[in-house]
Scaffold this active site. Structure first.
Site, PDB file in Angstrom:
ATOM      1  N   TYR A  68       0.048  -4.245  -5.569  1.00 43.65           N
ATOM      2  CA  TYR A  68      -1.293  -3.774  -5.216  1.00 43.65           C
ATOM      3  C   TYR A  68      -1.189  -2.813  -4.048  1.00 43.65           C
ATOM      4  O   TYR A  68      -0.152  -2.703  -3.395  1.00 43.65           O
ATOM      5  CB  TYR A  68      -2.203  -4.952  -4.826  1.00 43.65           C
ATOM      6  CG  TYR A  68      -1.946  -5.432  -3.408  1.00 43.65           C
ATOM      7  CD1 TYR A  68      -2.757  -5.001  -2.359  1.00 43.65           C
ATOM      8  CD2 TYR A  68      -0.876  -6.255  -3.112  1.00 43.65           C
ATOM      9  CE1 TYR A  68      -2.499  -5.396  -1.057  1.00 43.65           C
ATOM     10  CE2 TYR A  68      -0.606  -6.655  -1.824  1.00 43.65           C
ATOM     11  CZ  TYR A  68      -1.425  -6.221  -0.797  1.00 43.65           C
ATOM     12  OH  TYR A  68      -1.165  -6.596   0.500  1.00 43.65           O
ATOM     13  N   LYS A  70      -4.105  -1.261  -0.833  1.00 40.28           N
ATOM     14  CA  LYS A  70      -5.455  -1.101  -0.303  1.00 40.28           C
ATOM     15  C   LYS A  70      -5.512   0.242   0.395  1.00 40.28           C
ATOM     16  O   LYS A  70      -4.559   0.637   1.072  1.00 40.28           O
ATOM     17  CB  LYS A  70      -5.799  -2.198   0.710  1.00 40.28           C
ATOM     18  CG  LYS A  70      -6.153  -3.518   0.087  1.00 40.28           C
ATOM     19  CD  LYS A  70      -6.643  -4.493   1.144  1.00 40.28           C
ATOM     20  CE  LYS A  70      -7.008  -5.826   0.518  1.00 40.28           C
ATOM     21  NZ  LYS A  70      -7.437  -6.782   1.541  1.00 40.28           N
ATOM     22  N   GLU A  71      -6.644   0.943   0.192  1.00 38.69           N
ATOM     23  CA  GLU A  71      -6.816   2.212   0.880  1.00 38.69           C
ATOM     24  C   GLU A  71      -8.211   2.277   1.472  1.00 38.69           C
ATOM     25  O   GLU A  71      -9.138   1.637   0.982  1.00 38.69           O
ATOM     26  CB  GLU A  71      -6.535   3.395  -0.042  1.00 38.69           C
ATOM     27  CG  GLU A  71      -7.407   3.488  -1.255  1.00 38.69           C
ATOM     28  CD  GLU A  71      -7.038   4.654  -2.173  1.00 38.69           C
ATOM     29  OE1 GLU A  71      -6.021   5.334  -1.944  1.00 38.69           O
ATOM     30  OE2 GLU A  71      -7.781   4.883  -3.132  1.00 38.69           O
ATOM     31  N   LYS A  83     -11.968  14.649  -0.533  1.00 30.36           N
ATOM     32  CA  LYS A  83     -11.977  13.238  -0.164  1.00 30.36           C
ATOM     33  C   LYS A  83     -10.555  12.865   0.224  1.00 30.36           C
ATOM     34  O   LYS A  83      -9.608  13.222  -0.463  1.00 30.36           O
ATOM     35  CB  LYS A  83     -12.432  12.394  -1.356  1.00 30.36           C
ATOM     36  CG  LYS A  83     -12.415  10.897  -1.112  1.00 30.36           C
ATOM     37  CD  LYS A  83     -12.902  10.192  -2.370  1.00 30.36           C
ATOM     38  CE  LYS A  83     -12.922   8.706  -2.249  1.00 30.36           C
ATOM     39  NZ  LYS A  83     -13.396   8.101  -3.507  1.00 30.36           N
TER      40      LYS A  83
END
Length: 158
Positions: A68, A70-71, A83
């Site tokens: 996994y 996360k950002e 973005k």
């Protein structure tokens, strides 16, 4: 060691329509719908799609590494259609990268087409420089192609 990669994907959809998907949470919803076996499952862990939003991407079974990432959404520029997200956990951070930033830019190419420019900037300790060869824009290109096709199909059936 610092590095940067980028790729451009041309899609047959106006930049404004592509940006509507890319700027917030719709991108994650479409990745879940269109590419679960390729990119994985996207969950919002914090936020509403604006700056400071944190999303978790759980990779498909069999993907090497942490499983996994996360950002956090660091920059959303409506005017320039840019973005930027920064990986804060898992993924390349788990391998020892000091920073890993993804920049997505939607560029108007003509009335009915645009370019999705996907860039990755990273920094990794020189002792781990061999890991830099693992960095690729391929997942971002796959995502851009799928989003472009989805939006084209939506436009055609409208």
């Amino acid at each position: 060691m610092k590095g940067q990669l980028s790729a451009e994907t041309t899609v047959g959809v106006a930049a404004s329509a592509v940006w509507e998907v890319y700027k917030g949470l719709e991108l994650g919803r479409l990745v879940d719908k269109l590419l679960p076996d390729v990119l994985g499952k996207v969950e919002v862990t914090e936020g509403d799609g604006g700056i400071g939003t944190i999303v978790k991407l759980t990779f498909p079974p069999g993907t090497p590494g942490a499983g996994y990432m996360k950002e956090i959404f660091k920059r959303i520029d409506e005017e320039k259609r840019v973005k930027e997200t920064e990986m804060i956990e898992g993924g390349f951070k788990a391998l020892g990268f000091e920073s890993y930033i993804i920049r997505l830019e939607i560029i108007e190419k003509g009335g009915e087409s645009s370019i999705i420019k996907s860039s990755i900037e990273y920094e990794v300790d020189d002792k781990l420089a061999n890991l830099a060869s693992e960095v690729t824009t391929k997942p971002l290109e796959t995502m851009a192609e799928a989003i472009g096709k989805y939006l084209s199909d939506q436009k055609a059936s409208a």
